[in-house]
Scaffold this motif. Structure first.
Motif, PDB file in Angstrom:
ATOM      1  N   MET A   8    -116.805 -10.452 -71.714  1.00 39.20           N
ATOM      2  CA  MET A   8    -117.859 -11.062 -72.501  1.00 39.20           C
ATOM      3  C   MET A   8    -118.404 -12.260 -71.750  1.00 39.20           C
ATOM      4  N   SER A   9    -119.589 -12.149 -71.279  1.00 39.08           N
ATOM      5  CA  SER A   9    -120.200 -13.206 -70.493  1.00 39.08           C
ATOM      6  C   SER A   9    -120.658 -14.331 -71.404  1.00 39.08           C
ATOM      7  N   ARG A  10    -120.582 -15.534 -70.870  1.00 38.66           N
ATOM      8  CA  ARG A  10    -121.056 -16.686 -71.640  1.00 38.66           C
ATOM      9  C   ARG A  10    -122.424 -17.063 -71.091  1.00 38.66           C
ATOM     10  N   THR A  11    -123.461 -16.659 -71.795  1.00 39.11           N
ATOM     11  CA  THR A  11    -124.814 -16.937 -71.347  1.00 39.11           C
ATOM     12  C   THR A  11    -125.563 -17.845 -72.311  1.00 39.11           C
ATOM     13  N   ASP A  12    -124.871 -18.301 -73.335  1.00 35.70           N
ATOM     14  CA  ASP A  12    -125.552 -19.074 -74.373  1.00 35.70           C
ATOM     15  C   ASP A  12    -125.496 -20.578 -74.145  1.00 35.70           C
ATOM     16  N   GLY A  13    -124.901 -20.994 -73.032  1.00 34.24           N
ATOM     17  CA  GLY A  13    -124.848 -22.411 -72.735  1.00 34.24           C
ATOM     18  C   GLY A  13    -123.707 -23.153 -73.378  1.00 34.24           C
ATOM     19  N   ASP A  14    -122.894 -22.474 -74.200  1.00 28.47           N
ATOM     20  CA  ASP A  14    -121.764 -23.146 -74.829  1.00 28.47           C
ATOM     21  C   ASP A  14    -120.652 -23.374 -73.830  1.00 28.47           C
ATOM     22  N   SER A  15    -119.902 -24.442 -74.040  1.00 26.72           N
ATOM     23  CA  SER A  15    -118.720 -24.684 -73.218  1.00 26.72           C
ATOM     24  C   SER A  15    -117.598 -23.767 -73.669  1.00 26.72           C
ATOM     25  N   PRO A  16    -116.738 -23.337 -72.731  1.00 27.34           N
ATOM     26  CA  PRO A  16    -115.572 -22.558 -73.153  1.00 27.34           C
ATOM     27  C   PRO A  16    -114.624 -23.423 -73.953  1.00 27.34           C
ATOM     28  N   GLU A  17    -113.802 -22.792 -74.772  1.00 32.32           N
ATOM     29  CA  GLU A  17    -112.815 -23.513 -75.570  1.00 32.32           C
ATOM     30  C   GLU A  17    -111.439 -22.994 -75.178  1.00 32.32           C
ATOM     31  N   PRO A  18    -110.902 -23.420 -74.023  1.00 37.24           N
ATOM     32  CA  PRO A  18    -109.654 -22.829 -73.555  1.00 37.24           C
ATOM     33  C   PRO A  18    -108.446 -23.232 -74.377  1.00 37.24           C
ATOM     34  N   LEU A  62     -93.750  -8.948 -81.037  1.00 31.36           N
ATOM     35  CA  LEU A  62     -94.747  -9.674 -81.813  1.00 31.36           C
ATOM     36  C   LEU A  62     -94.332  -9.805 -83.272  1.00 31.36           C
ATOM     37  N   GLY A  63     -93.593  -8.835 -83.784  1.00 29.67           N
ATOM     38  CA  GLY A  63     -93.101  -8.956 -85.148  1.00 29.67           C
ATOM     39  C   GLY A  63     -92.065 -10.045 -85.317  1.00 29.67           C
ATOM     40  N   ARG A  64     -91.367 -10.380 -84.241  1.00 27.85           N
ATOM     41  CA  ARG A  64     -90.325 -11.410 -84.276  1.00 27.85           C
ATOM     42  C   ARG A  64     -90.868 -12.801 -83.949  1.00 27.85           C
ATOM     43  N   ALA A  65     -92.057 -12.893 -83.356  1.00 27.41           N
ATOM     44  CA  ALA A  65     -92.573 -14.165 -82.838  1.00 27.41           C
ATOM     45  C   ALA A  65     -92.789 -15.191 -83.950  1.00 27.41           C
ATOM     46  N   ASP A  66     -92.467 -16.452 -83.629  1.00 26.17           N
ATOM     47  CA  ASP A  66     -92.775 -17.583 -84.498  1.00 26.17           C
ATOM     48  C   ASP A  66     -94.046 -18.299 -84.057  1.00 26.17           C
ATOM     49  N   GLY A  67     -94.508 -18.000 -82.866  1.00 29.32           N
ATOM     50  CA  GLY A  67     -95.737 -18.579 -82.342  1.00 29.32           C
ATOM     51  C   GLY A  67     -96.174 -17.783 -81.129  1.00 29.32           C
ATOM     52  N   VAL A  68     -97.469 -17.812 -80.839  1.00 27.75           N
ATOM     53  CA  VAL A  68     -98.034 -17.061 -79.714  1.00 27.75           C
ATOM     54  C   VAL A  68     -98.961 -17.970 -78.927  1.00 27.75           C
ATOM     55  N   VAL A  69     -98.735 -18.024 -77.616  1.00 26.89           N
ATOM     56  CA  VAL A  69     -99.644 -18.691 -76.687  1.00 26.89           C
ATOM     57  C   VAL A  69    -100.371 -17.606 -75.900  1.00 26.89           C
ATOM     58  N   ALA A  70    -101.686 -17.709 -75.792  1.00 26.25           N
ATOM     59  CA  ALA A  70    -102.479 -16.763 -75.010  1.00 26.25           C
ATOM     60  C   ALA A  70    -103.224 -17.507 -73.915  1.00 26.25           C
ATOM     61  N   ASN A  71    -103.419 -16.842 -72.783  1.00 26.30           N
ATOM     62  CA  ASN A  71    -104.086 -17.504 -71.660  1.00 26.30           C
ATOM     63  C   ASN A  71    -105.612 -17.431 -71.733  1.00 26.30           C
ATOM     64  N   SER A  72    -106.161 -16.686 -72.706  1.00 25.09           N
ATOM     65  CA  SER A  72    -107.610 -16.640 -72.903  1.00 25.09           C
ATOM     66  C   SER A  72    -107.891 -16.120 -74.304  1.00 25.09           C
ATOM     67  N   ARG A  73    -109.116 -16.312 -74.746  1.00 28.21           N
ATOM     68  CA  ARG A  73    -109.508 -15.768 -76.044  1.00 28.21           C
ATOM     69  C   ARG A  73    -109.482 -14.244 -76.014  1.00 28.21           C
ATOM     70  N   THR A  74    -109.837 -13.663 -74.873  1.00 30.58           N
ATOM     71  CA  THR A  74    -109.805 -12.211 -74.733  1.00 30.58           C
ATOM     72  C   THR A  74    -108.393 -11.682 -74.929  1.00 30.58           C
ATOM     73  N   THR A  75    -107.412 -12.340 -74.315  1.00 35.63           N
ATOM     74  CA  THR A  75    -106.031 -11.910 -74.453  1.00 35.63           C
ATOM     75  C   THR A  75    -105.564 -12.033 -75.894  1.00 35.63           C
ATOM     76  N   ALA A 121    -117.622 -12.766 -59.559  1.00 41.77           N
ATOM     77  CA  ALA A 121    -116.507 -12.194 -60.320  1.00 41.77           C
ATOM     78  C   ALA A 121    -116.988 -10.949 -61.064  1.00 41.77           C
ATOM     79  N   THR A 122    -116.038 -10.101 -61.423  1.00 43.27           N
ATOM     80  CA  THR A 122    -116.384  -8.916 -62.193  1.00 43.27           C
ATOM     81  C   THR A 122    -116.437  -9.256 -63.676  1.00 43.27           C
ATOM     82  N   GLU A 123    -117.302  -8.543 -64.381  1.00 46.98           N
ATOM     83  CA  GLU A 123    -117.533  -8.783 -65.800  1.00 46.98           C
ATOM     84  C   GLU A 123    -116.314  -8.397 -66.632  1.00 46.98           C
ATOM     85  N   GLY A 124    -116.192  -9.042 -67.784  1.00 49.58           N
ATOM     86  CA  GLY A 124    -115.163  -8.680 -68.752  1.00 49.58           C
ATOM     87  C   GLY A 124    -113.939  -9.562 -68.655  1.00 49.58           C
ATOM     88  N   GLY A 125    -113.225  -9.690 -69.772  1.00 53.30           N
ATOM     89  CA  GLY A 125    -111.976 -10.421 -69.799  1.00 53.30           C
ATOM     90  C   GLY A 125    -112.145 -11.916 -69.643  1.00 53.30           C
TER      91      GLY A 125
END
Length: 415
Positions: free
Chosen positions: A1-11, A174-187, A331-335
């Motif tokens: 998902m390309s960011r073309t709307d001028g918004d800053s990423p929210e990592p 994932l059923g056992r997890a008490d919390g989840v950290v992801a490296n991107s919104r896509t993930t 870079a290649t599109e996606g992710g």
């Protein structure tokens, strides 16, 4: 998902619940679990996370003794146990029921070792660095005695995890997890349907070796070196880059520089790359450097950085590294990379697995000093990129929030 709307990423976004501060950071003991000690992207990210973490938490690590990724952590005050069984290669991806059974037995054996570990017993919280580590940790603590944070570093799909790994991860870990950290919104989005409502989750950029950013780029007048960084693995697309490079620059004085080595019995792809270089007639223009420890130094040695993954990348560490060094990037599109690259502002995006499109983008950059300078300036101004220390602080806050949520839940049950 390309960011073309001028918004800053929210990592870095804590989705639920609000931050807590249950203990002084230096007093909290976190056991980190890794399913391998081979120096892959997830393991190197963990090394960066733990290298200077003592001001935030007390780190312990359980891992197999099958690689060198964690060798220097003892010097940073991290206590290590290297006795987890190594997992058989290809156990999650192949169609062999026998191999899948061997993989499951190895996970269960690792869970037994982990559950008996003094480091596990003494931990306030367990952090599973990968999907395989999360399955092992979930098996080790089926009763949920320890808060478990699962790190999402790969997309939660069968393509990324393999059929067996996907089923085990989504149903057990994932059923056992008490919390989840992801490296991107896509993930994170790829896992959402398996996360229970209200589960603490946060998108945190992985530490990628950044202690400072280039803020005043000075691109050279001519392109002489085009670089790519990443493990030698087919889906990373080194073969796509080389075909694109040959189309655009064969017979010129421009060089292709590839930093990265194969892991996990992937030497066949390295051999394929070497044959391809010869077949394309560019052997005298290509530098295959193997694993490079000084990634910032490598990035500073090239004029353009390429990311060429053939399927969506969960994060794309090399893209963030290149932005931090103010490089023009294709870079290649996606992710994950699409969350950071704004086409024409701080980089260019091309379709995956398309050497012609990548070659045209590289020629476009090589032919325009103005475009390279503009993208470099855009890269230098990219908002939201965290230094490694900022990444540690965000992880510490999330670990404490999960600990607090578990403690509060325990008090409510006791009351």
């Amino acid at each position: 998902m390309s960011r073309t709307d001028g918004d800053s990423p929210e990592p870095d976004r804590l989705l639920t619940p609000a931050d807590g501060d249950p203990v002084d950071g230096s007093a909290m003991t976190v056991l980190h679990v890794s399913h391998t000690a081979q120096p892959g992207g997830a393991e190197l990210a963990l090394v960066r996370l733990l290298s200077q973490q003592r001001r935030h938490w007390l780190a312990r690590l359980c891992a197999p003794d099958n690689g060198t990724a964690f060798d220097r952590l003892a010097a940073h005050g991290v206590e290590l146990e290297r006795n987890l069984p190594a997992l058989p290669t290809g156990g999650t991806r192949g169609g062999s029921l026998l191999l899948a059974a061997r993989y499951l037995r190895a996970l269960q054996a690792g869970a037994g070792v982990l559950g008996r570990s003094r480091l596990f017993q003494d931990a306030d919280l367990v952090h599973a660095n990968t999907a395989a580590a999360a399955i092992c940790a979930a098996f080790a603590d089926r009763g949920g005695a320890k808060p478990l944070v699962v790190h999402l570093r790969d997309l939660v799909t069968t393509d990324s995890l393999g059929r067996f790994g996907f089923r085990a991860f989504t149903r057990i870990a994932l059923g056992r997890a008490d919390g989840v950290v992801a490296n991107s919104r896509t993930t994170l989005a790829s896992a959402e349907q398996w996360l229970r409502p209200g589960l603490p989750r946060m998108v945190i950029q992985s530490p990628v070796g950044i202690d400072r950013r280039v803020t005043a780029p000075r691109p050279d007048a001519a392109v002489r070196r085009i670089g790519m960084v990443g493990r030698l693995q087919r889906w990373k697309g080194q073969h796509v880059f080389l075909r694109a490079f040959a189309l655009a620059f064969r017979g010129t004085d421009v060089r292709a520089r590839i930093a990265g080595a194969p892991l996990f019995a992937e030497t066949a792809y390295e051999n394929e790359i070497r044959r391809l270089v010869a077949e394309l007639g560019i052997a005298d223009q290509v530098d295959l450097l193997g694993h490079v420890d000084d990634v910032p130094g490598f990035l500073d040695s090239v004029d353009i950085l390429v990311h060429a993954s053939t399927r969506p990348e969960p994060l794309g560490q090399t893209v963030i590294q290149g932005l931090a060094r103010a490089l023009p990037i294709v870079a290649t599109e996606g992710g994950g990379p699409g969350e950071w690259i704004r086409p024409g502002v701080n980089g260019l995006l091309v379709p995956p697995n398309d050497p012609e499109a990548l070659g045209q983008a590289l020629l476009r950059l090589a032919d325009s000093t103005e475009l390279r300078a503009g993208l470099a300036a855009g890269a230098a101004a990219t908002p939201g990129i965290r230094t490694d220390e900022e990444c540690r602080a965000h992880h510490a806050g999330f670990f404490r929030a999960v600990w607090q949520a578990r403690r509060d839940a325990g008090w409510k049950e006791a009351g």
